[in-house]
Enzyme design. Structure first.
Site, mmCIF file in Angstrom:
data_model
loop_
_atom_site.group_PDB
_atom_site.id
_atom_site.type_symbol
_atom_site.label_atom_id
_atom_site.label_comp_id
_atom_site.label_asym_id
_atom_site.label_seq_id
_atom_site.Cartn_x
_atom_site.Cartn_y
_atom_site.Cartn_z
ATOM 1 N N HIS A 121 53.059 46.559 138.418
ATOM 2 C CA HIS A 121 51.670 46.087 138.451
ATOM 3 C C HIS A 121 51.491 44.724 139.121
ATOM 4 O O HIS A 121 50.348 44.317 139.386
ATOM 5 C CB HIS A 121 51.071 46.086 137.039
ATOM 6 C CG HIS A 121 49.645 46.546 136.998
ATOM 7 N ND1 HIS A 121 49.014 46.981 135.859
ATOM 8 C CD2 HIS A 121 48.698 46.619 137.989
ATOM 9 C CE1 HIS A 121 47.764 47.305 136.148
ATOM 10 N NE2 HIS A 121 47.543 47.089 137.424
ATOM 11 N N ASP A 150 44.812 49.841 131.190
ATOM 12 C CA ASP A 150 46.187 49.435 130.901
ATOM 13 C C ASP A 150 46.376 49.321 129.388
ATOM 14 O O ASP A 150 45.425 49.014 128.663
ATOM 15 C CB ASP A 150 46.405 48.044 131.538
ATOM 16 C CG ASP A 150 47.863 47.720 131.834
ATOM 17 O OD1 ASP A 150 48.727 48.097 131.039
ATOM 18 O OD2 ASP A 150 48.106 47.052 132.854
ATOM 19 N N HIS A 152 48.289 47.010 128.497
ATOM 20 C CA HIS A 152 48.542 45.556 128.498
ATOM 21 C C HIS A 152 47.439 44.827 129.245
ATOM 22 O O HIS A 152 46.791 45.402 130.122
ATOM 23 C CB HIS A 152 49.881 45.274 129.190
ATOM 24 C CG HIS A 152 51.015 46.113 128.691
ATOM 25 N ND1 HIS A 152 51.364 47.308 129.291
ATOM 26 C CD2 HIS A 152 51.857 45.947 127.643
ATOM 27 C CE1 HIS A 152 52.392 47.840 128.629
ATOM 28 N NE2 HIS A 152 52.716 47.039 127.623
ATOM 29 N N ASP A 154 48.051 42.002 131.083
ATOM 30 C CA ASP A 154 48.642 41.453 132.318
ATOM 31 C C ASP A 154 47.963 40.167 132.769
ATOM 32 O O ASP A 154 47.791 39.913 133.961
ATOM 33 C CB ASP A 154 48.608 42.501 133.449
ATOM 34 C CG ASP A 154 49.492 43.709 133.151
ATOM 35 O OD1 ASP A 154 50.308 43.635 132.211
ATOM 36 O OD2 ASP A 154 49.364 44.734 133.855
ATOM 37 N N HIS A 167 54.743 41.148 136.565
ATOM 38 C CA HIS A 167 53.810 42.270 136.351
ATOM 39 C C HIS A 167 52.964 42.064 135.090
ATOM 40 O O HIS A 167 51.980 42.779 134.898
ATOM 41 C CB HIS A 167 54.538 43.638 136.329
ATOM 42 C CG HIS A 167 55.219 43.975 135.037
ATOM 43 N ND1 HIS A 167 55.457 45.279 134.640
ATOM 44 C CD2 HIS A 167 55.725 43.190 134.049
ATOM 45 C CE1 HIS A 167 56.083 45.279 133.472
ATOM 46 N NE2 HIS A 167 56.262 44.041 133.092
ATOM 47 N N ASP A 263 47.077 51.349 135.421
ATOM 48 C CA ASP A 263 48.478 51.338 134.999
ATOM 49 C C ASP A 263 48.700 52.618 134.202
ATOM 50 O O ASP A 263 48.010 52.861 133.204
ATOM 51 C CB ASP A 263 48.712 50.093 134.135
ATOM 52 C CG ASP A 263 50.155 49.924 133.691
ATOM 53 O OD1 ASP A 263 50.864 50.935 133.526
ATOM 54 O OD2 ASP A 263 50.560 48.764 133.479
ATOM 55 N N ASP A 265 50.683 53.404 132.113
ATOM 56 C CA ASP A 265 51.013 53.225 130.690
ATOM 57 C C ASP A 265 49.780 53.106 129.803
ATOM 58 O O ASP A 265 49.890 53.028 128.578
ATOM 59 C CB ASP A 265 52.015 52.083 130.465
ATOM 60 C CG ASP A 265 51.444 50.680 130.644
ATOM 61 O OD1 ASP A 265 50.238 50.476 130.443
ATOM 62 O OD2 ASP A 265 52.240 49.769 130.958
ATOM 63 N N GLU A 308 53.141 51.592 137.995
ATOM 64 C CA GLU A 308 54.055 51.654 136.849
ATOM 65 C C GLU A 308 54.585 53.042 136.509
ATOM 66 O O GLU A 308 55.118 53.249 135.419
ATOM 67 C CB GLU A 308 53.452 50.990 135.600
ATOM 68 C CG GLU A 308 53.126 49.502 135.761
ATOM 69 C CD GLU A 308 54.356 48.564 135.713
ATOM 70 O OE1 GLU A 308 55.469 49.039 135.396
ATOM 71 O OE2 GLU A 308 54.176 47.368 136.016
HETATM 72 N N1 ARG Z 1 52.236 45.928 133.923
HETATM 73 C C1 ARG Z 1 52.856 46.012 132.769
HETATM 74 N N2 ARG Z 1 53.375 47.135 132.362
HETATM 75 N N3 ARG Z 1 52.923 44.891 132.049
HETATM 76 C C2 ARG Z 1 53.600 44.736 130.804
HETATM 77 C C3 ARG Z 1 53.560 43.308 130.346
HETATM 78 C C4 ARG Z 1 54.281 43.102 129.065
HETATM 79 C C5 ARG Z 1 54.202 41.689 128.507
HETATM 80 N N4 ARG Z 1 52.874 41.361 128.110
HETATM 81 C C6 ARG Z 1 54.721 40.665 129.521
HETATM 82 O O1 ARG Z 1 53.960 39.837 129.950
HETATM 83 O O2 ARG Z 1 55.860 40.692 129.873
HETATM 84 MN MN MN Z 2 49.859 46.737 133.828
HETATM 85 MN MN MN Z 3 50.864 48.226 131.193
#
Ligand code: ARG
Ligand code: MN
Ligand code: MN
Length: 340
Positions: A121, A150, A152, A154, A167, A263, A265, A308
Site C-alpha cells: 500500500h 482497508d 488499517h 495507514d 505501507h 487494500d 485486507d 496488498e
Molecule cells: N497497508 C497495510 N496492510 N498496512 C498495515 C499497517 C499495519 C500497522 N498499522 C503499521 O503501521 O505497521
Molecule cells: Mn493498507
Molecule cells: Mn490493510
C-alpha cells in the site's frame, strides 16, 4: 442487449479509456510475495475482461514495474527524532513512488481512468500524487477525494509507527500530515502541493485494526472513518450513503473527483486470505463489491488502486485463487460491471 456499462465520466473526457500501471513493489513492508500480484491478476484475465466485457480501451505497457533503476544501492533505516521504530527502505519507497506518480500522471493527464495494481500500500503515495496533480491541471485546481477501503488506517507518521513499514504511512505523507523527515528531507521531498489531498476529503471504510497513535491522528484531525463496527451497525448501504455524502458525491450533490484506494485486507480473511496483514472480522465479498459499485455509480471515480494481494501469505492454493478472484471482482465492479 444493453450497452455495456462503463465509467460515467463526470470528471473524465472519455468513458472508455483506461490506463493501467502494474507495480511489482514490496518495499513498503517486509513480506515477499506482494510484488507478484499484478502478474497473477493479469494472468487471471483481469485486463482481458475489462477489454472484452466492459469494452475499455486499455493502455498498458505490458510490463510489471519493479523500478530497479530507481532503487538505491544503499538505503539504511532512517531513525527520525522521537520515532518508535526507524523507517524502513525510506529512499527506495520515496524514489519508487515518485516514478509511479509520473506514470500515473501520464495516463490521468490524458483524461484516462487510471488503475494501479500493487504492490504493497505504500504505492498509493505515488498513484494519488499522480492523479491529484492531473486532476488539478484538468479541472482548474480542483481537489480530489480519496476513499480508503482497508482494515488499517495507514496514517502513521514516522514518529507514531511501531513497525517502521511505510505501507502503514501513505495517508500521512499524501495528506501532508507527515512532512519529509528533517533528518533526510530527500525522502518524500518530491511531494508538492499539487500532489497532495486535503484530509477533509478523505473517507475510510472497513477499519478494524488501527494503532493508538493513528486513532489520535484521526480524532484530532476530524477524519471521517467508517469502521467495521459502523458497517455492522448501519449496514453497508447506509455507510456508503454517509461516506459519499461526506465527499460531496451523494444524490443531488455536485460531486468531486474520487480516487479509490482498495487494500484487499479490508475483505474478511475467509474470502481473501492471501494478504500480508490479515485481520479477522472484515467485509464480505458482496460488501466489498457493493462499495465499488456505489462509487462507480456516482460517476466521479477517476482512479483506483488494488493493493496488498500476497499469494505467498495465504495458507494454501485455494486461498490464493480466491483472493485473486476477489481482487478482480472489486476492480470490475468499480469499473462498471453491473449484474443486471
Ligand atoms: N497497508 C497495510 N496492510 N498496512 C498495515 C499497517 C499495519 C500497522 N498499522 C503499521 O503501521 O505497521
Ligand atoms: Mn493498507
Ligand atoms: Mn490493510
Amino acid at each position: 442487449m444493453t450497452t455495456p456499462p462503463t465509467i460515467s465520466p463526470k470528471f473524465l473526457p472519455s468513458k472508455d479509456q483506461l490506463g493501467v500501471v502494474a507495480v511489482g513493489f514490496s518495499g513498503g513492508q517486509g513480506k515477499p510475495g506482494v510484488e507478484a500480484a499484478p502478474t497473477a491478476l493479469i494472468e487471471a484475465g483481469l485486463l482481458e475482461s475489462l477489454r472484452n466485457d466492459l469494452e475499455f480501451t486499455v493502455h498498458h505497457d505490458d510490463m510489471v514495474h519493479s523500478y530497479t533503476e530507481h532503487i538505491p544501492v544503499s538505503d539504511p533505516p532512517l531513525r527520525t527524532a522521537n520515532a518508535r521504530a526507524p523507517m524502513l527502505n525510506p529512499l527506495t519507497v520515496s524514489n519508487v513512488t515518485r516514478a509511479l506518480a509520473d506514470q500515473v500522471y501520464e495516463h490521468a493527464s490524458k483524461g484516462r481512468f487510471v488503475l494501479t495494481l500493487g504492490g504493497d500500500h505504500s504505492i498509493a503515495v505515488g498513484s494519488i500524487a499522480g492523479t491529484a496533480k492531473a486532476i488539478r491541471e484538468r479541472h482548474h485546481g480542483r481537489d480530489m477525494a480519496v476513499v480508503w477501503v482497508d482494515a488499517h488506517a495507514d496514517i502513521n507518521t514516522p514518529e507514531t509507527s511501531g513497525s517502521g513499514n511505510i505501507h502503514g504511512m501513505p495517508v500521512a505523507f499524501i495528506s501532508g500530515l507527515a512532512k519529509p523527515p528533517k533528518e533526510n528531507p530527500e525522502i518524500f521531498g518530491w511531494i508538492g502541493d499539487e500532489n497532495r489531498i486535503n484530509i477533509k476529503n478523505l473517507v475510510y471504510i472497513g477499519l478494524r485494526d488501527v494503532d493508538a497513535g493513528e486513532k489520535k491522528i484521526l480524532r484530532e484531525n476530524g477524519i471521517r472513518a467508517f469502521s467495521m463496527h459502523d458497517v455492522d451497525k448501519y449496514g453497508i448501504g447506509k455507510v456508503m450513503e454517509m461516506a459519499l455524502e461526506h465527499i460531496n458525491c451523494g444524490p443531488g450533490q455536485e460531486g468531486m473527483p474520487v480516487h479509490l484506494s482498495f487494500d484487499v485486507d479490508a475483505l474478511d480473511p475467509l474470502v481473501a486470505p492471501s494478504t500480508g496483514t490479515p485481520v479477522r472480522g472484515g467485509l464480505t465479498l458482496r460488501e466489498g463489491d457493493f462499495i465499488c459499485e456505489c462509487i462507480h455509480e456516482t460517476g466521479c471515480l477517476v482512479a483506483m488502486d488494488l493493493v496488498e494481494v500476497n499469494l505467498l501469505a495465504g495458507e494454501d492454493d485455494l486461498g490464493a485463487r480466491e483472493t485473486i478472484r476477489a481482487g478482480c471482482s472489486l476492480v470490475r465492479c468499480a469499473l462498471g460491471e453491473i449484474l443486471l
